[in-house]
Enzyme design. Sequence first.
Site, mmCIF file in Angstrom:
data_model
loop_
_atom_site.group_PDB
_atom_site.id
_atom_site.type_symbol
_atom_site.label_atom_id
_atom_site.label_comp_id
_atom_site.label_asym_id
_atom_site.label_seq_id
_atom_site.Cartn_x
_atom_site.Cartn_y
_atom_site.Cartn_z
ATOM 1 N NE ARG A 166 -27.487 -25.096 7.977
ATOM 2 C CZ ARG A 166 -27.606 -26.150 7.678
ATOM 3 N NH1 ARG A 166 -28.460 -27.146 7.414
ATOM 4 N NH2 ARG A 166 -27.111 -26.276 7.241
ATOM 5 C CB SER A 243 -23.194 -19.705 8.185
ATOM 6 O OG SER A 243 -22.469 -20.739 7.762
ATOM 7 C CD GLU A 344 -27.336 -21.117 9.974
ATOM 8 O OE1 GLU A 344 -26.966 -21.122 8.942
ATOM 9 O OE2 GLU A 344 -25.986 -21.526 10.702
HETATM 10 C C1 FAD Z 1 -17.881 -21.717 13.435
HETATM 11 C C2 FAD Z 1 -18.982 -22.950 13.397
HETATM 12 C C3 FAD Z 1 -19.435 -23.266 12.219
HETATM 13 C C4 FAD Z 1 -20.693 -24.190 12.347
HETATM 14 N N1 FAD Z 1 -20.567 -24.557 11.308
HETATM 15 C C5 FAD Z 1 -22.420 -24.905 11.245
HETATM 16 C C6 FAD Z 1 -22.951 -26.368 10.029
HETATM 17 O O1 FAD Z 1 -22.149 -26.821 9.291
HETATM 18 N N2 FAD Z 1 -23.909 -26.531 10.026
HETATM 19 C C7 FAD Z 1 -25.253 -25.662 10.957
HETATM 20 O O2 FAD Z 1 -25.899 -25.860 11.198
HETATM 21 N N3 FAD Z 1 -24.414 -25.205 11.854
HETATM 22 C C8 FAD Z 1 -23.427 -24.439 12.471
HETATM 23 N N4 FAD Z 1 -22.954 -23.791 12.703
HETATM 24 C C9 FAD Z 1 -24.165 -23.191 13.847
HETATM 25 C C10 FAD Z 1 -23.833 -23.934 15.405
HETATM 26 O O3 FAD Z 1 -23.411 -24.618 15.847
HETATM 27 C C11 FAD Z 1 -25.186 -25.284 15.262
HETATM 28 O O4 FAD Z 1 -26.119 -23.934 15.243
HETATM 29 C C12 FAD Z 1 -24.974 -25.179 16.648
HETATM 30 O O5 FAD Z 1 -26.058 -27.325 16.762
HETATM 31 C C13 FAD Z 1 -25.953 -24.517 18.196
HETATM 32 O O6 FAD Z 1 -26.254 -25.818 19.114
HETATM 33 P P1 FAD Z 1 -26.304 -24.884 20.122
HETATM 34 O O7 FAD Z 1 -25.688 -25.565 21.354
HETATM 35 O O8 FAD Z 1 -24.563 -24.168 20.994
HETATM 36 O O9 FAD Z 1 -26.699 -24.064 20.500
HETATM 37 P P2 FAD Z 1 -26.732 -22.360 20.856
HETATM 38 O O10 FAD Z 1 -25.974 -21.005 20.182
HETATM 39 O O11 FAD Z 1 -26.538 -22.292 22.703
HETATM 40 O O12 FAD Z 1 -28.377 -22.031 20.885
HETATM 41 C C14 FAD Z 1 -29.204 -22.060 19.687
HETATM 42 C C15 FAD Z 1 -30.571 -21.996 19.800
HETATM 43 O O13 FAD Z 1 -30.836 -23.310 19.879
HETATM 44 C C16 FAD Z 1 -31.459 -23.157 21.429
HETATM 45 N N5 FAD Z 1 -31.197 -24.549 22.084
HETATM 46 C C17 FAD Z 1 -29.407 -25.175 21.996
HETATM 47 N N6 FAD Z 1 -29.984 -26.073 23.600
HETATM 48 C C18 FAD Z 1 -31.254 -26.197 23.451
HETATM 49 C C19 FAD Z 1 -32.101 -27.100 24.308
HETATM 50 N N7 FAD Z 1 -31.175 -27.788 25.276
HETATM 51 N N8 FAD Z 1 -33.514 -27.375 24.245
HETATM 52 C C20 FAD Z 1 -33.629 -25.556 23.712
HETATM 53 N N9 FAD Z 1 -33.352 -25.178 23.419
HETATM 54 C C21 FAD Z 1 -31.913 -25.089 22.838
HETATM 55 C C22 FAD Z 1 -31.466 -21.959 21.756
HETATM 56 O O14 FAD Z 1 -32.080 -21.731 22.911
HETATM 57 C C23 FAD Z 1 -31.548 -21.005 21.074
HETATM 58 O O15 FAD Z 1 -32.800 -20.925 19.966
HETATM 59 C C24 FAD Z 1 -21.830 -22.880 13.744
HETATM 60 C C25 FAD Z 1 -21.338 -22.428 14.100
HETATM 61 C C26 FAD Z 1 -20.015 -21.711 14.343
HETATM 62 C C27 FAD Z 1 -19.485 -20.815 15.382
#
Ligand code: FAD
Length: 350
Positions: A166, A243, A344
């Site tokens: 992570r 999570s 997280e």
């Molecule tokens: C229902 C649910 C289930 C999930 N299951 C999992 C799982 O099984 N495993 C897991 O690892 N995670 C899980 N997650 C967490 C999440 O989906 C992941 O961490 C996902 O990759 C976050 O991506 P995002 O584009 O939504 O990022 P955001 O939530 O928009 O941002 C998260 C972080 O990443 C940074 N970021 C995003 N895009 C960029 C970019 N282009 N450049 C630089 N920084 C960036 C942001 O600044 C921030 O710090 C889950 C979430 C939910 C709601």
Amino acid sequence: MLLQENVPLAPLTTFRLGGPARFFVEAKSAGEVQEAVAFARSKDLPLFVLGGGSNLLVADGGWPGLVLKVAISGIERRSGNSEGKALFDAGAGESWDRFVSHAVRAQCAGVECLSGIPGSVGGTPVQNVGAYGQEVSQTIESVEVFDLQDAQVRELCPEACGFSYRASIFNTTERGRFVILRVTYALTPGGEAYIEYADLKRHFEGRETRPNLAETREAVRHIRARKGMLIVPGDPDCQSAGSFFKNPVLSESQHEDLQKRATAKGLALPSYPALEKSRKVSAAWLVEKSGFARGFGFGHVGISSKHALAIVNRGGATTAEVLALKDQIQHRVKEIWDVHLEPEPVMVGF
Ligand SMILES: Cc1cc2nc3c(=O)[nH]c(=O)nc-3n(C[C@H](O)[C@H](O)[C@H](O)COP(=O)(O)OP(=O)(O)OC[C@H]3O[C@@H](n4cnc5c(N)ncnc54)[C@H](O)[C@@H]3O)c2cc1C
């Protein structure tokens, strides 16, 4: 570049929480990313990079500077690398699950177990997204970034990304330095589905033929839906960031101590080997065994009725209420088990 002001952030997050962004730009190209960064610099505004908003907890007061939503799209397959892998370039703004679906339809293995994870492609390297035995660090070939330090676009190899559980440089040592523009994944054409995780094995129990990639993808989505870990519109258990706590990684002696506490209560502690000389324990187990059962309610927030690790917005919640429940859980777990649970989701605007 379209610059907007006072844009509500709650609808752009899966938690549906938090205040507005003072300034907001949706960037569809590397050029627009550079323009937005230049604007923030010229006004001395703090910058926050937004992907799909699925791993965020935004403060009720919102973000005082510029929120830059990366919306660079496109998935392209190019000729393979020296190991016979198929290379896929994906824009950081692409939906991650759309990318997985694309890979599975192309019969390329390596990300099928990561089906149904919300968010963008660009979000996946940040916390080295993982589930059901796979992590993106196993398939990332390179990450194209815009470096805010010297305003250059460059390509980072996996070693430079410093992936671990992570974590990567993007959410630790170099946090806030890079905007991820594109990610290249090296997948295995015609490869077999990875079915090593207990939940998946159980799902396919009794089957004589090996499940293919599409069946594995469907199984993962099915298991996730059961746990409230798939975004299903209208399901109150889905307004979360997935999570809420990381599984703690403990030293041998911390693990031994925890095991003694569990045994004294007549409980069996679930744990897995992690890095050398350490064990990963289940945060969900610790939460449940500290008195926070699934469905536990706390005003407008609560614990998902399907998974003890998800704090959910049951409608009309504030971020302050989520934080109050988070504090209560951390406090109880520390008191009973002497383990610190680390959240997280990324805290934005605190
Ligand atoms: C229902 C649910 C289930 C999930 N299951 C999992 C799982 O099984 N495993 C897991 O690892 N995670 C899980 N997650 C967490 C999440 O989906 C992941 O961490 C996902 O990759 C976050 O991506 P995002 O584009 O939504 O990022 P955001 O939530 O928009 O941002 C998260 C972080 O990443 C940074 N970021 C995003 N895009 C960029 C970019 N282009 N450049 C630089 N920084 C960036 C942001 O600044 C921030 O710090 C889950 C979430 C939910 C709601």
